[in-house]
Design a protein around this motif. Structure first.
Motif, PDB file in Angstrom:
ATOM      1  N   LYS A 124      23.400  21.115  57.525  1.00  0.00           N
ATOM      2  CA  LYS A 124      23.354  20.285  58.742  1.00  0.00           C
ATOM      3  C   LYS A 124      23.003  18.830  58.448  1.00  0.00           C
ATOM      4  CE  LYS A 124      21.830  23.548  62.140  1.00  0.00           C
ATOM      5  NZ  LYS A 124      20.882  24.321  61.356  1.00  0.00           N
ATOM      6  N   LYS A 125      21.968  18.629  57.636  1.00  0.00           N
ATOM      7  CA  LYS A 125      21.504  17.261  57.370  1.00  0.00           C
ATOM      8  C   LYS A 125      22.595  16.456  56.656  1.00  0.00           C
ATOM      9  CE  LYS A 125      17.738  14.805  55.138  1.00  0.00           C
ATOM     10  NZ  LYS A 125      17.055  14.921  53.847  1.00  0.00           N
TER      11      LYS A 125
ATOM     12  N   LYS B 223      25.205  15.527  59.183  1.00  0.00           N
ATOM     13  CA  LYS B 223      24.689  14.552  60.155  1.00  0.00           C
ATOM     14  C   LYS B 223      24.840  13.144  59.561  1.00  0.00           C
ATOM     15  CE  LYS B 223      20.669  13.640  62.955  1.00  0.00           C
ATOM     16  NZ  LYS B 223      19.226  13.705  62.938  1.00  0.00           N
TER      17      LYS B 223
END
Ligand code: SF4
Ligand code: FES
Length: 237
Positions: A108-109, A112
């Motif tokens: 996810k990071k 992002k």
């Protein structure tokens, strides 16, 4: 030949900490590491978790740390990492991202940060002809950056993200930004600038070159970051 694969295991839903598990397997020097992992999963231990999809170095999903260095399991031959009978291969999940299960990390990071640089074509002007034209020379400028398969290897290997600034957007995001900034048909440079020209943007890079060393697509990642720094400097002067 017989080799031992030592895999870092962790199931955060059941276990408090990670541990290493050894599997003794028969391998041909020309087997790919992904083949060996599949044998372990199918015949020895179905609980072993890892990602894979294309099996041919295109999707970027099976990046992992192999004997201490990031690489794609499907592009790594056994003979490259285990040269003799009884050799050990240690496999660990990518660094700097939380482990979901065994060799699978939560990306996810990474994504992002990727989205922050607007990794898509920007040009609001009307198309005058049927399509936006580009010369072969102009296309050549983005050749390297278009090869990125978002495998996360560079992000995992980056000492800045590991030790200095975990908020750094990371090498792959800058490569993706450059893919569009250097595209003669795109004019979204100023829209990408706030993220790139910030302490967590290009200026976090300290030229460690680890990203370039691990990139499975042989992209000159550090060079692209430095060229993007120069572009920002020229734009601001
Ligand atoms: S730049 Fe290379 S190492 Fe980084 S995500 Fe793209 S393909 Fe993987
Ligand atoms: S499985 Fe797709 S790159 Fe390895």
């Amino acid at each position: 030949m017989k080799i031992t694969i030592e895999i870092k295991r962790f199931n955060p839903e059941k276990e408090k900490k990670s541990y290493y598990q050894k599997y003794k397997v028969d391998a041909d020097p020309n087997d790919r590491l992904l083949d060996i992992l599949m044998v372990i999963k199918r015949r020895i231990d179905p609980s072993l978790s890892f990602r894979k999809s294309c099996g041919h170095g295109v999707c970027g999903s099976d990046a992992m740390v192999i004997n201490g260095k990031e690489g794609l399991a499907c592009k790594t031959l056994v003979k490259k990492v285990a040269d003799k009978e009884g050799a050990y291969i240690r496999i660990e999940p990518l660094r700097t991202l939380p482990v979901q299960r065994d060799l699978m990390v939560d990306q996810k990071k990474f994504f992002k940060n990727y989205r922050k640089v607007k990794p898509f074509f920007i040009n609001e002007k009307e198309v005058s002809e049927k399509e936006r034209m580009q010369s072969p020379q102009e296309r050549k400028k983005i050749d390297q950056a278009t090869k990125c398969i978002l495998c996360v290897s560079c992000y995992s290997a980056c000492p800045v993200i590991q030790k200095e600034n975990p908020m750094y957007i990371g090498p792959a995001s800058i490569v993706q930004a450059a893919r569009f900034i250097d595209d003669s048909r795109d004019n979204g440079f100023d829209q990408r600038l706030p993220e790139l020209d910030s302490p967590d943007g290009v200026w976090s890079c300290k030229n460690y070159f680890f990203c370039t060393q691990v990139c499975p697509r042989d992209i000159q990642v550090t060079k692209i970051i430095n060229m993007t720094k120069k572009k920002i400097k020229d734009f601001n002067n």
